[in-house]
Design a protein around this motif. Structure first.
Motif, short mmCIF file in Angstrom:
data_model
loop_
_atom_site.label_atom_id
_atom_site.label_comp_id
_atom_site.label_asym_id
_atom_site.label_seq_id
_atom_site.Cartn_x
_atom_site.Cartn_y
_atom_site.Cartn_z
N GLY A 66 -59.63 35.09 -31.44
CA GLY A 66 -58.44 35.45 -30.68
C GLY A 66 -58.71 35.58 -29.19
N PRO A 67 -57.68 35.93 -28.43
CA PRO A 67 -57.78 35.95 -26.97
C PRO A 67 -58.85 36.89 -26.42
CG PRO A 67 -55.49 35.92 -27.63
CD PRO A 67 -56.28 36.11 -28.89
N THR A 68 -59.08 38.04 -27.06
CA THR A 68 -60.09 38.96 -26.52
C THR A 68 -61.50 38.40 -26.65
OG1 THR A 68 -60.26 40.17 -28.62
CG2 THR A 68 -58.68 41.01 -26.96
N ALA A 69 -61.66 37.31 -27.41
CA ALA A 69 -62.98 36.69 -27.58
C ALA A 69 -63.23 35.57 -26.58
CB ALA A 69 -63.12 36.14 -29.01
N VAL A 70 -62.27 35.36 -25.66
CA VAL A 70 -62.38 34.25 -24.70
C VAL A 70 -62.48 34.82 -23.29
CG1 VAL A 70 -61.30 32.15 -23.81
CG2 VAL A 70 -61.04 32.76 -26.23
N PRO A 71 -63.64 34.84 -22.68
CA PRO A 71 -63.76 35.33 -21.29
C PRO A 71 -62.81 34.59 -20.36
CG PRO A 71 -65.93 35.07 -22.26
CD PRO A 71 -64.96 34.47 -23.24
N GLY A 72 -62.13 35.36 -19.52
CA GLY A 72 -61.21 34.77 -18.57
C GLY A 72 -59.79 34.61 -19.07
N LEU A 73 -59.55 34.87 -20.34
CA LEU A 73 -58.21 34.69 -20.91
C LEU A 73 -57.49 36.04 -20.96
CD1 LEU A 73 -56.16 32.78 -22.30
CD2 LEU A 73 -57.22 33.41 -24.48
N PRO A 74 -56.30 36.16 -20.36
CA PRO A 74 -55.52 37.40 -20.49
C PRO A 74 -55.20 37.66 -21.97
CG PRO A 74 -54.59 35.98 -18.79
CD PRO A 74 -55.60 35.16 -19.53
N ALA A 75 -55.09 38.93 -22.33
CA ALA A 75 -54.89 39.25 -23.75
C ALA A 75 -54.28 40.64 -23.90
CB ALA A 75 -56.22 39.20 -24.50
#
Length: 203
Positions: A66-75
């Motif tokens: 999910g998004p919290t696992a992607v550095p730089g991605l708002p979540a």
């Protein structure tokens, strides 16, 4: 192990007549999108440790997705993890241990890849439970890793998330409507992720 066709095909069929996946009722609350927090990775590691401590060898695989696992991605400040167990339908083999560890069952939809979801309050996390034959965990990893590698799709998805949250909050919608607003772009990014992973070579 799921096949290539299973991985790239989404199951959008509705629940069986009269079936309700929600164990806890869905509530309308503001959808908060934050800039990526590097601490999310260590928080997810802690949730993973709690899952493994509770289940031992029954936790076949645990992954931060999910998004919290992607550095730089708002979540949203809500961790998503996938947990693979031998058979999600045999809840007696894994659910009591998780409840004892502080998780609570919020969704049960055995018609959709055997999926269950358990939630944790601190750190805030949703844990999606699947069996080893489900394509969803692998699909999530392909998507996560694609966004980690591709700046343009990461920026695109981040903006779509912000726009969807703004519309959903203005209309006081549930998270299901927020997710629906992202769906078209989400599927387009998934298609590029599948192609980059070599899953669409024969398409």
């Amino acid at each position: 192990m799921p096949t290539r066709d299973q991985i790239i095909a989404f199951d959008d069929s509705p629940p069986p007549p009269g079936a309700d996946p929600w164990v806890e009722p869905a509530v309308s609350e503001p959808i908060e999108i934050r800039e990526h927090d590097p601490a999310w990775a260590s928080c997810a590691d802690e949730v993973g440790r709690q899952l493994r401590n509770a289940l031992g060898g029954r936790a076949l695989q645990v992954a931060h997705i999910g998004p919290t696992a992607v550095p730089g991605l708002p979540a949203k400040p809500l961790l998503d993890l996938d947990l693979t167990v031998a058979d999600p339908d045999r809840e007696q083999e894994w659910l009591p241990q998780l409840v004892a560890a502080g998780f609570r069952l919020t969704i049960r939809e055995p018609w959709w890849y055997g999926h269950r979801m358990v939630a944790l309050r601190a750190p805030a996390a949703n844990v999606h439970v699947f069996g080893p034959d489900s394509p969803e965990p692998l699909r999530h990893l392909v998507f996560r890793d694609h966004l980690r590698r591709h700046d343009a799709d990461r920026r695109l998805y981040g903006q779509v998330k912000r726009d969807a949250a703004a519309h959903a909050n203005a209309a006081q919608e549930l998270v299901m409507q927020y997710n629906a607003r992202k769906e078209q772009v989400l599927r387009a990014v998934y298609a590029r992720a599948f192609a980059a992973a070599g899953l669409l070579d024969d398409a």
